[in-house]
Design a protein around this motif. Sequence first.
Motif, PDB file in Angstrom:
ATOM      1  N   SER A  70      -8.763  -8.968   0.556  1.00 33.57           N
ATOM      2  CA  SER A  70      -8.259  -8.280  -0.386  1.00 33.57           C
ATOM      3  C   SER A  70      -6.708  -7.648  -0.115  1.00 33.57           C
ATOM      4  CB  SER A  70      -9.253  -7.029  -0.648  1.00 33.57           C
ATOM      5  OG  SER A  70      -8.884  -6.246   0.614  1.00 33.57           O
ATOM      6  N   VAL A  71      -6.182  -7.651  -1.032  1.00 32.28           N
ATOM      7  CA  VAL A  71      -4.799  -6.937  -1.004  1.00 32.28           C
ATOM      8  C   VAL A  71      -4.530  -5.736  -0.319  1.00 32.28           C
ATOM      9  CG1 VAL A  71      -2.959  -5.928  -2.392  1.00 32.28           C
ATOM     10  CG2 VAL A  71      -4.189  -7.697  -3.653  1.00 32.28           C
ATOM     11  N   GLY A  72      -5.616  -4.812  -0.387  1.00 32.27           N
ATOM     12  CA  GLY A  72      -5.716  -3.613   0.514  1.00 32.27           C
ATOM     13  C   GLY A  72      -5.843  -4.041   1.875  1.00 32.27           C
ATOM     14  N   ALA A  73      -6.723  -4.929   2.262  1.00 30.05           N
ATOM     15  CA  ALA A  73      -7.110  -5.234   3.738  1.00 30.05           C
ATOM     16  C   ALA A  73      -5.793  -5.895   4.177  1.00 30.05           C
ATOM     17  CB  ALA A  73      -8.219  -6.001   3.653  1.00 30.05           C
ATOM     18  N   ARG A  74      -5.232  -6.705   3.460  1.00 29.11           N
ATOM     19  CA  ARG A  74      -4.117  -7.440   3.990  1.00 29.11           C
ATOM     20  C   ARG A  74      -2.895  -6.427   4.251  1.00 29.11           C
ATOM     21  NH1 ARG A  74      -1.894 -11.878   5.285  1.00 29.11           N
ATOM     22  NH2 ARG A  74       0.401 -12.446   4.959  1.00 29.11           N
ATOM     23  N   ALA A  75      -2.629  -5.619   3.313  1.00 26.15           N
ATOM     24  CA  ALA A  75      -1.672  -4.487   3.356  1.00 26.15           C
ATOM     25  C   ALA A  75      -1.734  -3.731   4.853  1.00 26.15           C
ATOM     26  CB  ALA A  75      -1.526  -3.491   2.262  1.00 26.15           C
ATOM     27  N   GLU A  76      -3.186  -3.211   4.987  1.00 31.25           N
ATOM     28  CA  GLU A  76      -3.493  -2.536   6.089  1.00 31.25           C
ATOM     29  C   GLU A  76      -3.345  -3.303   7.317  1.00 31.25           C
ATOM     30  OE1 GLU A  76      -7.336  -0.428   8.214  1.00 31.25           O
ATOM     31  OE2 GLU A  76      -7.386  -0.924   5.814  1.00 31.25           O
ATOM     32  N   ARG A  77      -3.490  -4.592   7.332  1.00 32.99           N
ATOM     33  CA  ARG A  77      -3.173  -5.469   8.501  1.00 32.99           C
ATOM     34  C   ARG A  77      -1.797  -5.708   8.819  1.00 32.99           C
ATOM     35  NH1 ARG A  77      -4.464 -11.509   9.739  1.00 32.99           N
ATOM     36  NH2 ARG A  77      -4.755 -11.728   7.337  1.00 32.99           N
ATOM     37  N   LEU A  78      -1.070  -5.847   7.792  1.00 31.79           N
ATOM     38  CA  LEU A  78       0.461  -5.831   8.136  1.00 31.79           C
ATOM     39  C   LEU A  78       1.060  -4.713   8.614  1.00 31.79           C
ATOM     40  CD1 LEU A  78       1.486  -7.956   4.920  1.00 31.79           C
ATOM     41  CD2 LEU A  78       1.187  -8.949   7.156  1.00 31.79           C
ATOM     42  N   ALA A  79       0.522  -3.416   8.154  1.00 35.81           N
ATOM     43  CA  ALA A  79       0.947  -2.337   8.586  1.00 35.81           C
ATOM     44  C   ALA A  79       0.609  -1.997  10.172  1.00 35.81           C
ATOM     45  CB  ALA A  79       0.327  -1.093   7.689  1.00 35.81           C
ATOM     46  N   ARG A  80      -0.414  -2.798  10.400  1.00 35.05           N
ATOM     47  CA  ARG A  80      -0.788  -2.494  11.972  1.00 35.05           C
ATOM     48  C   ARG A  80       0.473  -3.260  13.087  1.00 35.05           C
ATOM     49  NH1 ARG A  80      -6.267  -4.331  14.692  1.00 35.05           N
ATOM     50  NH2 ARG A  80      -5.820  -4.364  16.971  1.00 35.05           N
ATOM     51  N   PHE A  81       0.758  -4.194  12.297  1.00 31.83           N
ATOM     52  CA  PHE A  81       1.750  -5.025  13.265  1.00 31.83           C
ATOM     53  C   PHE A  81       3.120  -5.256  12.629  1.00 31.83           C
ATOM     54  CE2 PHE A  81      -2.705  -6.898  13.649  1.00 31.83           C
ATOM     55  CZ  PHE A  81      -2.845  -6.836  15.091  1.00 31.83           C
ATOM     56  N   GLN A  82       3.719  -4.010  12.783  1.00 33.42           N
ATOM     57  CA  GLN A  82       5.097  -3.796  12.541  1.00 33.42           C
ATOM     58  C   GLN A  82       5.872  -3.494  13.796  1.00 33.42           C
ATOM     59  OE1 GLN A  82       6.529  -3.834   9.290  1.00 33.42           O
ATOM     60  NE2 GLN A  82       4.768  -4.875   9.045  1.00 33.42           N
ATOM     61  N   PRO A  83       7.054  -3.947  13.778  1.00 33.65           N
ATOM     62  CA  PRO A  83       7.887  -3.559  14.990  1.00 33.65           C
ATOM     63  C   PRO A  83       8.153  -2.275  14.986  1.00 33.65           C
ATOM     64  CG  PRO A  83       9.234  -4.821  13.218  1.00 33.65           C
ATOM     65  CD  PRO A  83       7.971  -4.974  12.694  1.00 33.65           C
ATOM     66  N   ALA A  84       8.504  -1.562  16.214  1.00 30.09           N
ATOM     67  CA  ALA A  84       8.931  -0.481  16.633  1.00 30.09           C
ATOM     68  C   ALA A  84      10.242  -0.055  15.761  1.00 30.09           C
ATOM     69  CB  ALA A  84       9.120  -0.058  17.918  1.00 30.09           C
TER      70      ALA A  84
END
Length: 337
Positions: free
Chosen positions: A7-21
């Motif tokens: 889902s769009v929401g699940a993907r957005a959540e996953r992308l947010a988890r793996f962001q550079p500092a």
Amino acid sequence: MADESESVGARAERLARFQPASGMLTPRFSGLASFMRLPVLDPVEAVGEGTGLIEIGLIGIPFDGTTTNRPGARLGPRAVREASTGTRALNHATGVAPYALAACADLGDVPVNPVDAAETARRIEAFYRPLAEAGIVPLTVGGDHFVTYPVLRALGAARPLGLIHIDAHSDTDDSQYGGARLTHGTPFRRAVEDGVLDPRRCIQIGIRGSMDAADERDWALAQGMRILTMEEVCARGLPEVAAEARAVTGDGPTYLSFDIDALDPAFAPGTGTPEIGGFTTREALHLLRALRGLDLVGADVVEVAPPLDSAGITALAGAGIAFEILCLLAERVAARH
């Protein structure tokens, strides 16, 4: 790779988890260095239950045990990690924001055996096979060019790959120094022999320098590999070269390998076998950006040897090249969704 029905929401959540500092929150010179300041993830956790928690894994292979000239590339991953902390989240030229397109993480280093090439090859292949099966696209920093061979064995196990190989040297020798078949001068010959590379979908760009014998490239040409010397690159120009790379590799799965000695030693002195007359860093960036949209299933940057460069410009070049390639991979991941 994650299920395309995510889902769009699940993907957005996953992308947010793996962001550079963010460099706006903590200085780029602080904290532990990771590739692009990304989160560090254990490869076992990244693979998860076989679906892949992330989509692109950045990996170091600190091995230079098959270097035939100047050693030091075993320290390449560490130096490129340090230099890559200066990269940011948006490619100013292409507009690509890779971390908004794909979940990325630093998966650490392959546990190499620094005195045993065959054992190291087995360890590399064993490290990459689960990633390939989980659909995780690897971006590797070497290490000498030998390390590409076992990576290709893992990624090309299901079907032979095409190859865009940017380098000063063809690396298709049969053996070196009395019959040694595993060296940084033989990886692509071994990969073709093993059936993990389709030579008719392989192009080598920027090949130059003196040769040991007139027939040094005959085997590669006989297999159907396309070799573009640096002289031909200069005569034709980068747009034509990129167009031919697209034509040779076609729509099939393709691997991109960038040897830092493709750059002129003025821009990358820290490498084992430098050759004058190479690409400028600006030309390399333009060439890579012209490869957008290809079906890239993995890539590497190899032969950065920090001890041979007192100013760190080779590691900086390696980090910049790696970021450009990461943008290509992230766009491809997003296109698959």
